[in-house]
Design a protein around this motif. Structure first.
Motif, PDB file in Angstrom:
ATOM      1  N   GLU A 209       0.812  -1.210   0.000  1.00  0.00           N
ATOM      2  CA  GLU A 209       0.000   0.000   0.000  1.00  0.00           C
ATOM      3  C   GLU A 209       0.849   1.264   0.000  1.00  0.00           C
ATOM      4  O   GLU A 209       0.357   2.353  -0.357  1.00  0.00           O
ATOM      5  CB  GLU A 209      -0.942   0.012   1.211  1.00  0.00           C
ATOM      6  N   ILE A 210       2.111   1.170   0.407  1.00  0.00           N
ATOM      7  CA  ILE A 210       2.964   2.363   0.438  1.00  0.00           C
ATOM      8  C   ILE A 210       4.125   2.286  -0.555  1.00  0.00           C
ATOM      9  O   ILE A 210       4.795   3.282  -0.816  1.00  0.00           O
ATOM     10  CB  ILE A 210       3.523   2.619   1.852  1.00  0.00           C
ATOM     11  N   GLY A 211       4.357   1.099  -1.104  1.00  0.00           N
ATOM     12  CA  GLY A 211       5.429   0.922  -2.081  1.00  0.00           C
ATOM     13  C   GLY A 211       4.993  -0.059  -3.156  1.00  0.00           C
ATOM     14  O   GLY A 211       3.986  -0.765  -3.002  1.00  0.00           O
ATOM     15  N   TYR A 212       5.755  -0.132  -4.224  1.00  0.00           N
ATOM     16  CA  TYR A 212       5.385  -0.976  -5.364  1.00  0.00           C
ATOM     17  C   TYR A 212       5.890  -2.405  -5.154  1.00  0.00           C
ATOM     18  O   TYR A 212       6.621  -2.962  -5.973  1.00  0.00           O
ATOM     19  CB  TYR A 212       5.960  -0.390  -6.649  1.00  0.00           C
ATOM     20  N   PHE A 213       5.467  -3.012  -4.068  1.00  0.00           N
ATOM     21  CA  PHE A 213       5.933  -4.355  -3.726  1.00  0.00           C
ATOM     22  C   PHE A 213       5.004  -5.411  -4.319  1.00  0.00           C
ATOM     23  O   PHE A 213       3.779  -5.221  -4.396  1.00  0.00           O
ATOM     24  CB  PHE A 213       6.001  -4.523  -2.214  1.00  0.00           C
ATOM     25  N   VAL A 214       5.613  -6.515  -4.711  1.00  0.00           N
ATOM     26  CA  VAL A 214       4.879  -7.668  -5.225  1.00  0.00           C
ATOM     27  C   VAL A 214       5.404  -8.910  -4.521  1.00  0.00           C
ATOM     28  O   VAL A 214       6.618  -9.130  -4.467  1.00  0.00           O
ATOM     29  CB  VAL A 214       5.058  -7.818  -6.750  1.00  0.00           C
ATOM     30  N   ARG A 215       4.503  -9.716  -3.985  1.00  0.00           N
ATOM     31  CA  ARG A 215       4.925 -10.946  -3.309  1.00  0.00           C
ATOM     32  C   ARG A 215       5.470 -11.921  -4.351  1.00  0.00           C
ATOM     33  O   ARG A 215       4.789 -12.253  -5.328  1.00  0.00           O
ATOM     34  CB  ARG A 215       3.746 -11.562  -2.572  1.00  0.00           C
ATOM     35  N   PRO A 216       6.715 -12.402  -4.201  1.00  0.00           N
ATOM     36  CA  PRO A 216       7.273 -13.317  -5.192  1.00  0.00           C
ATOM     37  C   PRO A 216       6.555 -14.660  -5.173  1.00  0.00           C
ATOM     38  O   PRO A 216       6.128 -15.143  -4.110  1.00  0.00           O
ATOM     39  CB  PRO A 216       8.736 -13.451  -4.764  1.00  0.00           C
ATOM     40  N   GLY A 217       6.420 -15.259  -6.366  1.00  0.00           N
ATOM     41  CA  GLY A 217       5.669 -16.502  -6.447  1.00  0.00           C
ATOM     42  C   GLY A 217       6.190 -17.449  -7.508  1.00  0.00           C
ATOM     43  O   GLY A 217       6.848 -17.044  -8.474  1.00  0.00           O
ATOM     44  N   LEU A 218       5.874 -18.731  -7.321  1.00  0.00           N
ATOM     45  CA  LEU A 218       6.213 -19.793  -8.255  1.00  0.00           C
ATOM     46  C   LEU A 218       4.907 -20.404  -8.754  1.00  0.00           C
ATOM     47  O   LEU A 218       4.049 -20.783  -7.954  1.00  0.00           O
ATOM     48  CB  LEU A 218       7.069 -20.862  -7.558  1.00  0.00           C
TER      49      LEU A 218
END
Length: 468
Positions: free
Chosen positions: A328-337
């Motif tokens: 919500e405060i940064g352009y983060f994406v949870r890494p996934g396989l």
């Protein structure tokens, strides 16, 4: 002005740079053209001394530059330090190799005297991306300046700050212009630009190639890759190998042209691979603020990149590593396989450029070779096997500009290895001797033996050479 936010805290503005309008590009290039003539007349050792001073200055300022780079790009601080360190090593490598690469080559024998002269082009336009803005710029700037060219660099608006600071440390005909695609088009299309070097996506590459082609301007293009990592049936899934693979996949949040973007494993070993890969991610993958010690993956570069990466997470995704970030405060994406997706899905057939990766099972070597070579991008690949000779034999059949064996990690890449591609991913080469020679023209001075002083003049008659 171009303002750049911090991808990890997008409410924070890191800095700003003045924008150069397309109309202003003409004056910039004309100044560069005038400066280039003096620079080309400067003896090569003196030009190399300028690069040596710049390498030392970058090295001295590396910690501040790395922090700035982390804040504007979202890359973790150790990777930013590594990029700057590699840039320094590359400049010093150019200095070491330039005398032999750019010196004259003479042959004087019974056939006459022939001299090959390496001459600069003039003004080089360098269009560079945001994901490795320092090294991908200096791969062009270093050889071009050493050869006697002037350089005008247009970096991405998403990473304009650190490269501007680095360029200020070079006391050479190097100018940085900032702007959007219109500024880039005005630069590439200028009549005084004699060489274009571009790294970026296919859409930008097509636009650059069209403009350069219209003026017959020679170009070096590197347009990315959808690199396969192929595990043979004897490949070990040991901790060290899996740790390397995870970081080769998710470094810079997967936003690297030579990242491992498609994983291929024998069907019979797929479950074991997935378990080993997830365990490795648990050991080495921590998503969070790039300035926080211990974090190994930061945010993606922009809100658009965040949306695109999250779109690949629709469906069954195995989350990886520790996620210590706030999207919500940064352009983060949870890494996934993603295990066994449709082979024709966008996640497999496109360069996803984000922290979501597919793993697919395969039947035999011929089928995986066909899958690995599918598509128009052919930058890089890797093959993993307990038998190095077997790995090399398969690697020869990959349609890739370079292939790693038992790693997919940029850290071990030698400067003696050229960086290029096949298919549509690369025209020309960076790194190594091929990269140096991209920035010079070879001119020939020839005195045939028959016409040298004291030689017996040949009888008059038709020329032995074809007309043209």
């Amino acid at each position: 002005m171009i303002r750049r936010e911090n991808p990890a805290r997008f409410a924070e503005i890191v800095g700003e740079v003045p924008a150069t309008t397309p109309d202003e590009v003409d004056a910039v290039v004309r100044r560069a053209d005038a400066e280039q003539r003096t620079w080309a007349a400067t003896p090569l050792p003196d030009r190399l001394a300028v690069l040596a001073r710049a390498a030392t200055a970058i090295e001295d300022a590396a910690e501040d530059l790395a922090t700035l780079l982390a804040r504007e790009s979202g890359k973790v601080l150790p990777d930013c330090r590594g990029e700057l360190g590699f840039a320094v090593r590359f400049l010093r490598w150019v200095i070491d190799k330039a005398i032999s690469a750019y010196g004259d080559s003479t042959v004087d024998d019974d056939l006459g005297r022939l001299v090959l002269v390496r001459k600069p082009y003039g003004v080089v336009a360098a269009i560079t991306p945001w994901n490795a803005p320092i090294i991908l710029a200096l791969l062009k700037i270093g050889p071009a300046l050493a050869a006697g060219n002037a350089v005008v660099v247009k970096p991405s608006p998403l990473a304009p700050l650190t490269i501007t600071a680095v360029a200020a440390l070079l006391e050479a005909p190097l100018t940085v212009v900032h702007g959007d695609a219109g500024t880039g088009a005005a630069l590439v299309g200028h009549d005084l630009i004699r060489k274009v070097a571009f790294t970026g996506g296919p859409a930008g590459g097509r636009a650059v190639a069209a403009l350069a082609g219209d003026r017959l301007t020679p170009s070096v293009l590197e347009l990315g890759g959808n690199d396969p990592a192929v595990f043979l049936d004897d490949a070990p899934f040991d901790d060290a190998s899996m740790d390397r693979l995870v970081m080769a996949t998710f470094a810079t949040s997967g936003q690297v042209c030579m990242a491992a973007k498609r994983l291929y494993v024998p069907r019979s070993r797929l479950d074991d691979f997935v378990a080993a890969y997830r365990a490795a991610a648990g050991r080495v993958l921590v998503t969070g603020d790039p300035l926080t010690p211990g974090v190994s993956m930061g945010p993606v570069i922009s809100a658009g990149a965040q949306r695109s990466a999250n779109a690949f997470r629709d469906g069954d995704v195995l989350d990886l590593g520790r996620f210590e970030a706030d999207p919500e405060i940064g352009y983060f994406v949870r890494p996934g396989l993603v295990v066994s997706p449709d082979p024709g899905s966008p996640l497999v057939v496109t360069e996803q450029f984000g922290p979501v990766v597919p793993v697919l099972g395969y039947r035999d070597e011929e089928s995986v070779l066909a899958a690995a070579n599918a598509g128009e991008l052919g930058l890089g690949a890797s093959v993993w096997s307990a038998d190095e000779d077997r790995a090399f034999a398969l690697a020869r059949r990959f349609e890739a500009g370079f292939t790693f064996v038992n790693t997919h990690n940029r850290t071990g890449m030698s400067l003696r290895a050229p960086f290029g591609g096949v298919k549509r991913s690369g025209w020309g080469r960076e790194y190594a001797g091929e990269g140096l020679l991209e920035y010079v023209q070879t001119c020939v001075i020839h005195a045939p033996a028959a016409f040298r002083p004291g030689a017996e003049a040949p009888a008059a008659g038709p020329s032995a050479y074809p007309p043209g």
